[in-house]
Scaffold this motif. Structure first.
Motif, PDB file in Angstrom:
ATOM      1  N   GLY A 192       0.779  -1.228   0.000  1.00  0.00           N
ATOM      2  CA  GLY A 192       0.000   0.000   0.000  1.00  0.00           C
ATOM      3  C   GLY A 192       0.814   1.283   0.000  1.00  0.00           C
ATOM      4  N   GLU A 193       2.140   1.175  -0.011  1.00  0.00           N
ATOM      5  CA  GLU A 193       2.969   2.374   0.062  1.00  0.00           C
ATOM      6  C   GLU A 193       3.066   3.061  -1.290  1.00  0.00           C
ATOM      7  N   ILE A 194       3.259   4.369  -1.232  1.00  0.00           N
ATOM      8  CA  ILE A 194       3.436   5.172  -2.434  1.00  0.00           C
ATOM      9  C   ILE A 194       4.926   5.426  -2.613  1.00  0.00           C
ATOM     10  N   SER A 195       5.409   5.183  -3.822  1.00  0.00           N
ATOM     11  CA  SER A 195       6.836   5.351  -4.081  1.00  0.00           C
ATOM     12  C   SER A 195       7.036   5.762  -5.532  1.00  0.00           C
ATOM     13  N   PHE A 196       8.271   6.071  -5.855  1.00  0.00           N
ATOM     14  CA  PHE A 196       8.641   6.258  -7.251  1.00  0.00           C
ATOM     15  C   PHE A 196       8.985   4.895  -7.829  1.00  0.00           C
ATOM     16  N   PRO A 197       8.800   4.710  -9.144  1.00  0.00           N
ATOM     17  CA  PRO A 197       9.184   3.427  -9.722  1.00  0.00           C
ATOM     18  C   PRO A 197      10.683   3.193  -9.558  1.00  0.00           C
ATOM     19  N   GLY A 198      11.049   1.977  -9.161  1.00  0.00           N
ATOM     20  CA  GLY A 198      12.467   1.683  -8.969  1.00  0.00           C
ATOM     21  C   GLY A 198      12.684   0.344  -8.323  1.00  0.00           C
ATOM     22  N   GLY A 199      13.952   0.041  -8.056  1.00  0.00           N
ATOM     23  CA  GLY A 199      14.281  -1.233  -7.434  1.00  0.00           C
ATOM     24  C   GLY A 199      15.780  -1.446  -7.389  1.00  0.00           C
ATOM     25  N   ARG A 200      16.142  -2.698  -7.155  1.00  0.00           N
ATOM     26  CA  ARG A 200      17.562  -3.061  -7.038  1.00  0.00           C
ATOM     27  C   ARG A 200      18.172  -3.311  -8.409  1.00  0.00           C
ATOM     28  N   GLN A 201      19.501  -3.273  -8.419  1.00  0.00           N
ATOM     29  CA  GLN A 201      20.235  -3.598  -9.642  1.00  0.00           C
ATOM     30  C   GLN A 201      20.021  -5.071  -9.994  1.00  0.00           C
ATOM     31  N   ASP A 202      20.022  -5.362 -11.296  1.00  0.00           N
ATOM     32  CA  ASP A 202      19.945  -6.759 -11.740  1.00  0.00           C
ATOM     33  C   ASP A 202      21.261  -7.488 -11.493  1.00  0.00           C
ATOM     34  N   PHE A 203      22.365  -6.746 -11.545  1.00  0.00           N
ATOM     35  CA  PHE A 203      23.686  -7.307 -11.258  1.00  0.00           C
ATOM     36  C   PHE A 203      24.521  -6.181 -10.659  1.00  0.00           C
TER      37      PHE A 203
END
Length: 171
Positions: free
Chosen positions: A39-50
């Motif tokens: 339910g949190e609001i964030s910017f699109p993003g995430g961890r590195q693939d490598f």
């Protein structure tokens, strides 16, 4: 150890567009049934693939996966200082990208509930410092509430950094 906490690098895209004279930012609201950040609001993003992946590439890839924003439709114009997360131990690197208004979004169905387009004036008007409790830990955080959607925590700190950068332009 640098001043920003967090051992795991992650990147977010802060998509901005101009519409009717107002700057807007694009956020995702995560599904309520997720085990992490529900339910949190964030910017699109995430961890590195490598480990060696360029964090700008990470931000653009994640934005395409989460909201259907093609990387070639984003003009990266800068970066904001990294923000640490307290609970999940991330060091988030925000990259600001200018996009055209009027995108047809494609939310990633397994993660994203809705895509929010919030204007900078509405974010400024909805700002307040609040004391929240998460996982039993009380903390003070800037919050930005627009139409019942509350941005808090690391995302709110990124918004705060963005607004500081924009301040000369909005006065």
């Amino acid at each position: 150890m640098d001043a920003v906490g967090g051992r795991v690098d992650a990147a977010v895209l802060v998509p901005l567009y101009l519409d009717s004279g107002d700057l807007h930012a694009v956020f995702t609201k995560r599904r309520d049934d997720l085990s992490h950040h529900a339910g949190e609001i964030s910017f699109p993003g995430g961890r590195q693939d490598f480990p060696e992946e360029d964090l700008r590439v990470t931000a653009l890839r994640e934005a395409e996966e989460e909201i259907g924003l093609p990387p070639d439709e984003v003009e990266l114009v800068g970066a904001l200082p990294p923000v640490g997360t307290f609970v999940t131990n991330y060091k988030i690197h925000p990259f600001v990208g200018v996009i055209k208004p009027g995108h047809e979004w494609t939310p990633q169905p397994t993660e994203v509930d809705v895509i929010l387009e919030l204007s900078v004036p509405d974010l400024i008007a909805g700002h307040e410092m609040r004391r929240l409790v998460r996982k039993g830990v009380p903390f003070r955080t800037p919050t930005y509430t627009v139409d019942g959607h509350m941005v808090w925590g690391a995302t709110a700190r990124i918004v705060q950094l963005l607004l500081q950068r924009l301040e000369p332009l909005t006065h």
